[in-house]
Design a protein around this motif. Structure first.
Motif, PDB file in Angstrom:
ATOM      1  N   ALA A 352       0.856  -1.197   0.000  1.00  0.00           N
ATOM      2  CA  ALA A 352       0.000   0.000   0.000  1.00  0.00           C
ATOM      3  C   ALA A 352       0.888   1.242   0.000  1.00  0.00           C
ATOM      4  O   ALA A 352       0.660   2.191  -0.764  1.00  0.00           O
ATOM      5  CB  ALA A 352      -0.920  -0.012   1.213  1.00  0.00           C
ATOM      6  N   LEU A 353       1.924   1.237   0.827  1.00  0.00           N
ATOM      7  CA  LEU A 353       2.831   2.387   0.886  1.00  0.00           C
ATOM      8  C   LEU A 353       3.545   2.590  -0.450  1.00  0.00           C
ATOM      9  O   LEU A 353       3.686   3.711  -0.941  1.00  0.00           O
ATOM     10  CB  LEU A 353       3.873   2.190   2.001  1.00  0.00           C
ATOM     11  CG  LEU A 353       3.335   2.264   3.435  1.00  0.00           C
ATOM     12  CD1 LEU A 353       4.351   1.725   4.423  1.00  0.00           C
ATOM     13  CD2 LEU A 353       2.955   3.708   3.790  1.00  0.00           C
ATOM     14  N   TYR A 354       3.981   1.494  -1.029  1.00  0.00           N
ATOM     15  CA  TYR A 354       4.701   1.584  -2.297  1.00  0.00           C
ATOM     16  C   TYR A 354       3.788   2.099  -3.413  1.00  0.00           C
ATOM     17  O   TYR A 354       4.168   2.982  -4.204  1.00  0.00           O
ATOM     18  CB  TYR A 354       5.258   0.210  -2.648  1.00  0.00           C
ATOM     19  CG  TYR A 354       6.087   0.181  -3.900  1.00  0.00           C
ATOM     20  CD1 TYR A 354       7.226   0.973  -4.022  1.00  0.00           C
ATOM     21  CD2 TYR A 354       5.735  -0.645  -4.968  1.00  0.00           C
ATOM     22  CE1 TYR A 354       8.000   0.938  -5.176  1.00  0.00           C
ATOM     23  CE2 TYR A 354       6.506  -0.684  -6.119  1.00  0.00           C
ATOM     24  CZ  TYR A 354       7.635   0.114  -6.219  1.00  0.00           C
ATOM     25  OH  TYR A 354       8.382   0.080  -7.358  1.00  0.00           O
ATOM     26  N   ALA A 355       2.579   1.566  -3.470  1.00  0.00           N
ATOM     27  CA  ALA A 355       1.642   1.985  -4.527  1.00  0.00           C
ATOM     28  C   ALA A 355       1.331   3.480  -4.400  1.00  0.00           C
ATOM     29  O   ALA A 355       1.324   4.214  -5.388  1.00  0.00           O
ATOM     30  CB  ALA A 355       0.350   1.164  -4.438  1.00  0.00           C
ATOM     31  N   GLY A 357       3.119   5.776  -2.682  1.00  0.00           N
ATOM     32  CA  GLY A 357       4.308   6.610  -2.792  1.00  0.00           C
ATOM     33  C   GLY A 357       4.883   6.609  -4.203  1.00  0.00           C
ATOM     34  O   GLY A 357       5.004   7.653  -4.843  1.00  0.00           O
ATOM     35  N   HIS A 358       5.197   5.447  -4.715  1.00  0.00           N
ATOM     36  CA  HIS A 358       5.882   5.375  -6.006  1.00  0.00           C
ATOM     37  C   HIS A 358       4.969   5.674  -7.189  1.00  0.00           C
ATOM     38  O   HIS A 358       5.358   6.368  -8.120  1.00  0.00           O
ATOM     39  CB  HIS A 358       6.515   3.992  -6.172  1.00  0.00           C
ATOM     40  CG  HIS A 358       7.310   3.855  -7.430  1.00  0.00           C
ATOM     41  ND1 HIS A 358       8.499   4.517  -7.622  1.00  0.00           N
ATOM     42  CD2 HIS A 358       7.070   3.162  -8.571  1.00  0.00           C
ATOM     43  CE1 HIS A 358       8.965   4.226  -8.824  1.00  0.00           C
ATOM     44  NE2 HIS A 358       8.119   3.414  -9.430  1.00  0.00           N
ATOM     45  N   ASP A 405       7.108  14.962  -8.784  1.00  0.00           N
ATOM     46  CA  ASP A 405       8.329  14.207  -8.494  1.00  0.00           C
ATOM     47  C   ASP A 405       8.865  14.489  -7.103  1.00  0.00           C
ATOM     48  O   ASP A 405      10.068  14.533  -6.881  1.00  0.00           O
ATOM     49  CB  ASP A 405       9.423  14.521  -9.533  1.00  0.00           C
ATOM     50  CG  ASP A 405       9.005  14.086 -10.916  1.00  0.00           C
ATOM     51  OD1 ASP A 405       8.324  13.051 -11.010  1.00  0.00           O
ATOM     52  OD2 ASP A 405       9.325  14.790 -11.893  1.00  0.00           O
ATOM     53  N   LYS A 406       7.981  14.711  -6.167  1.00  0.00           N
ATOM     54  CA  LYS A 406       8.419  14.964  -4.795  1.00  0.00           C
ATOM     55  C   LYS A 406       7.974  13.854  -3.844  1.00  0.00           C
ATOM     56  O   LYS A 406       8.211  13.922  -2.636  1.00  0.00           O
ATOM     57  CB  LYS A 406       7.879  16.310  -4.307  1.00  0.00           C
ATOM     58  CG  LYS A 406       8.545  17.494  -5.017  1.00  0.00           C
ATOM     59  CD  LYS A 406       8.145  18.792  -4.384  1.00  0.00           C
ATOM     60  CE  LYS A 406       8.695  19.982  -5.135  1.00  0.00           C
ATOM     61  NZ  LYS A 406      10.162  20.068  -5.056  1.00  0.00           N
ATOM     62  N   VAL A 407       7.317  12.871  -4.407  1.00  0.00           N
ATOM     63  CA  VAL A 407       6.850  11.760  -3.578  1.00  0.00           C
ATOM     64  C   VAL A 407       7.451  10.466  -4.114  1.00  0.00           C
ATOM     65  O   VAL A 407       7.467  10.249  -5.327  1.00  0.00           O
ATOM     66  CB  VAL A 407       5.306  11.667  -3.608  1.00  0.00           C
ATOM     67  CG1 VAL A 407       4.816  10.580  -2.669  1.00  0.00           C
ATOM     68  CG2 VAL A 407       4.664  13.001  -3.242  1.00  0.00           C
ATOM     69  N   GLU A 408       7.962   9.635  -3.229  1.00  0.00           N
ATOM     70  CA  GLU A 408       8.503   8.341  -3.663  1.00  0.00           C
ATOM     71  C   GLU A 408       8.007   7.230  -2.735  1.00  0.00           C
ATOM     72  O   GLU A 408       7.527   7.505  -1.632  1.00  0.00           O
ATOM     73  CB  GLU A 408      10.042   8.370  -3.659  1.00  0.00           C
ATOM     74  CG  GLU A 408      10.650   8.427  -5.055  1.00  0.00           C
ATOM     75  CD  GLU A 408      10.194   7.312  -6.000  1.00  0.00           C
ATOM     76  OE1 GLU A 408       9.619   6.300  -5.556  1.00  0.00           O
ATOM     77  OE2 GLU A 408      10.425   7.462  -7.217  1.00  0.00           O
ATOM     78  N   GLY A 409       8.153   6.025  -3.219  1.00  0.00           N
ATOM     79  CA  GLY A 409       7.766   4.877  -2.406  1.00  0.00           C
ATOM     80  C   GLY A 409       8.819   3.795  -2.502  1.00  0.00           C
ATOM     81  O   GLY A 409       9.511   3.689  -3.526  1.00  0.00           O
ATOM     82  N   VAL A 410       8.965   3.019  -1.433  1.00  0.00           N
ATOM     83  CA  VAL A 410       9.882   1.866  -1.496  1.00  0.00           C
ATOM     84  C   VAL A 410       9.181   0.615  -1.008  1.00  0.00           C
ATOM     85  O   VAL A 410       8.297   0.660  -0.143  1.00  0.00           O
ATOM     86  CB  VAL A 410      11.177   2.048  -0.655  1.00  0.00           C
ATOM     87  CG1 VAL A 410      12.232   2.745  -1.435  1.00  0.00           C
ATOM     88  CG2 VAL A 410      10.925   2.725   0.654  1.00  0.00           C
ATOM     89  N   PHE A 421      16.567   5.974  -5.073  1.00  0.00           N
ATOM     90  CA  PHE A 421      15.676   6.917  -5.732  1.00  0.00           C
ATOM     91  C   PHE A 421      16.194   8.323  -5.476  1.00  0.00           C
ATOM     92  O   PHE A 421      17.034   8.541  -4.588  1.00  0.00           O
ATOM     93  CB  PHE A 421      14.229   6.766  -5.237  1.00  0.00           C
ATOM     94  CG  PHE A 421      14.050   6.988  -3.762  1.00  0.00           C
ATOM     95  CD1 PHE A 421      13.782   8.255  -3.258  1.00  0.00           C
ATOM     96  CD2 PHE A 421      14.151   5.928  -2.875  1.00  0.00           C
ATOM     97  CE1 PHE A 421      13.611   8.459  -1.898  1.00  0.00           C
ATOM     98  CE2 PHE A 421      13.987   6.120  -1.499  1.00  0.00           C
ATOM     99  CZ  PHE A 421      13.721   7.387  -1.012  1.00  0.00           C
ATOM    100  N   VAL A 422      15.719   9.252  -6.286  1.00  0.00           N
ATOM    101  CA  VAL A 422      16.202  10.630  -6.191  1.00  0.00           C
ATOM    102  C   VAL A 422      15.046  11.548  -5.832  1.00  0.00           C
ATOM    103  O   VAL A 422      13.953  11.442  -6.391  1.00  0.00           O
ATOM    104  CB  VAL A 422      16.827  11.070  -7.539  1.00  0.00           C
ATOM    105  CG1 VAL A 422      17.206  12.543  -7.513  1.00  0.00           C
ATOM    106  CG2 VAL A 422      18.043  10.213  -7.865  1.00  0.00           C
TER     107      VAL A 422
END
Ligand code: N0T
Length: 532
Positions: A352-355, A357-358, A405-410, A421-422
């Motif tokens: 859920a976090l990855y979906a 976030g990424h 491009d300020k949100v990422e997920g792992v 990730f950057v």
């Protein structure tokens, strides 16, 4: 509640999709909405009595959305006689529990089969013909080539949407529709009913070919392979144009999509809720007919897109582990990600976090969310509840920074235990914290998947929400020095305000080396970085 003239709703007064910079979002009652969902098992929502035990469960799981079937057989038990009680009670009860509803229309097709069609449809096979196998044997699948079936189903779906509008347009409890469920052909990849055979001999419809030609540079690579076999021909019969193992599937996909589109379009004429179609993912290497073929699968998604402009997006159901692989295929060509079903295993909290976030997904939803009501939450359920709670807390910043491009997920596990990730000037290396070896379970064979969302809120300021992930940073602009942690706070949002619970330092950051979280602890941290 606002008084809404249900006769003259503007698009803004109905839940809708909207594009914010690069990403889509669902807008409900004028505000961005993120579905922290759960899908009910197939038979729970058939009576309100059976639902009784599960309402408190939804609360304890911190859901804000439930995915619930509406069964054609129960809605229209006799032709033209509609029973709205169940639908109405579900909406009212959901509203009282502060939950939104995504309705799954179990109409002509549910998991390939036509099990949820009313008895009057099932019994009148003259009027509502079945698909036929290669040797003419009848399938428990309504053929998508029957105008009479289409007409009957359109009538039912129209009544449903009209009723939802009447009782819910002022509230927006129902936010999204899923016409049909996991459409597909099994075990015969093609319908061999005479009506289908007739269509199969005809030319490939011009609208499909035109779409393919116009979008050629953007088509799914696997689909291009199918079309390439006969040299990207743009006229002729199905076999002349495609001439491949997947010809039957492409053909069926077109007609399934066309049928489903007409259902969706008719419903939207009554009440224009957004709509998506879900897909049962195919096993690698399986041939058409060995998996539910012709649904909106990545390799034939282009055919679906061409034939169903009134479906807003397509969504994968996960009962296999290749989460990133499939999601990457679904977000091509501007399709927003929504995961309406994920096997309710111990990976859902991290995924859920990855979906979110990424992929900046519209939402996430484990399947069979109500399992074992009455029992205390088990480990994976508790994890999901905690994750939904922190996502709920960070939702205002997710909204603010969406599509930039300020949100990422792992997503990390034993196999893939590191990811880079950057964000802004920083390159992050995320590791599963078991890599560091200090946690009690680090030596065990099973690694619970870890997941996190990271949001950049200032040049050097970030939020972390997740568990089991540690972060190291590098400055890509200033490579001469190193990056240190200036400050890390563990905290939470209360009424949108950030509250610090602890200032983390010492062992909690490995003396400034890592932003770290524990596999057993879902946390939110705010941290700032500096160079030295
Ligand atoms: C799903 C669900 C429900 C290990 C299965 C998945 C739901 C439907 N179908 O519980 O029936 O309504 O959309 C089919 C894929 C199963 C693969 C199992 C592999």
């Amino acid at each position: 509640f606002p008084i809404v003239q249900v006769q003259n709703l503007t698009a803004q007064q109905i839940p809708h999709l909207q594009k914010v910079r690069d990403e889509h979002q669902l807008v409900v009652s004028g505000k961005p909405f993120l579905m922290l969902g759960g899908e009910l098992g197939n038979s729970t929502a058939t009576t309100m009595e059976s639902m009784e035990a599960v309402w408190p469960r939804f609360k304890s799981l911190n859901l804000n959305t439930i995915l619930v079937p509406v069964y054609w057989e129960l809605l229209e038990p006799q032709e033209g006689e509609f029973d709205y009680d169940l639908v109405e009670d579900l909406i009212i009860e959901a509203r009282e529990h502060n939950l939104k509803i995504v309705f799954l229309w179990f109409g002509a097709w549910k998991n390939s089969m036509s099990s949820h069609a009313p008895a009057w449809v099932k019994l009148d096979q003259e009027r509502f013909p079945r698909a036929k196998g290669e040797t003419g044997e009848s399938q428990e699948i309504l053929t998508p080539f029957s105008e009479k079936t289409l007409k009957a189903e359109i009538n039912a779906y129209r009544h449903l949407l009209r009723h939802i509008k009447d009782i819910d347009a002022g509230h927006q409890t129902v936010i999204l529709m899923q016409p049909e469920n996991e459409i597909g052909m099994l075990p015969s990849a093609r319908d061999h009913h005479s009506m289908a055979n007739q269509k199969f001999k005809e030319e490939v419809p011009a609208d499909l070919l035109q779409y393919l030609v116009e979008n050629k540079s953007d088509l799914n690579p696997e689909f291009l392979e199918i079309w390439k076999k006969n040299g990207f021909k743009n006229n002729g019969s199905w076999e002349e144009v495609f001439g491949d193992l997947h010809t039957d599937e492409v053909f069926m996909a077109y007609y399934f999509a066309r049928y489903t589109n007409q259902i969706s379009a008719a419903g939207k004429e009554e009440y224009a809720l957004p709509a998506f179609v879900n897909a049962a993912l195919n096993r690698p290497g399986a041939k058409p007919g060995e998996y539910p073929s012709a649904g909106p699968l990545p390799h034939i998604l282009d055919v679906w897109k061409a034939a169903s402009p009134d479906i807003d997006f397509y969504a994968p159901d996960f009962y296999n582990p290749r989460f990133k692989y499939w999601n990457d295929l679904y977000v091509r060509q501007d399709n927003p990600l929504f995961v309406p079903e994920h096997n309710f295993d111990n990976t859902v909290a991290a995924k859920a976090l990855y979906a979110i976030g990424h992929y900046e997904a519209l939402g996430f939803s484990p399947f069979s969310i109500e399992q074992i009501p009455g029992q205390p939450l088990n480990h994976k359920e508790k994890k999901l509840a905690e994750v939904y709670e922190v996502v709920h807390q960070i939702k205002p910043i997710l909204d603010k920074y969406r599509g930039q491009d300020k949100v990422e997920g792992v997503l990390l596990d034993k196999e893939v235990n590191e990811a880079k990730f950057v964000l802004g000037d920083y390159e992050f290396t995320a590791e599963h914290t078991f890599n560091l070896g200090w946690e009690p379970n680090a030596a065990s064979d099973e690694w619970e998947p870890a997941g996190a969302i990271i949001i950049q809120t200032g040049e050097n300021e970030f939020y972390f929400a997740g568990f089991g992930v540690s972060l190291k940073m590098k400055n890509l602009k200033d490579t001469s020095g190193r990056v240190g942690i200036l400050k890390t706070d563990l905290g939470y949002f209360e009424d949108g305000k950030w509250k610090v619970y602890q200032h983390l330092n010492g062992d909690q950051t490995h003396q400034g080396r890592h932003i770290r979280s524990f596999v057993d602890d879902v946390s939110i941290q705010r941290f700032t970085l500096y160079n030295y």
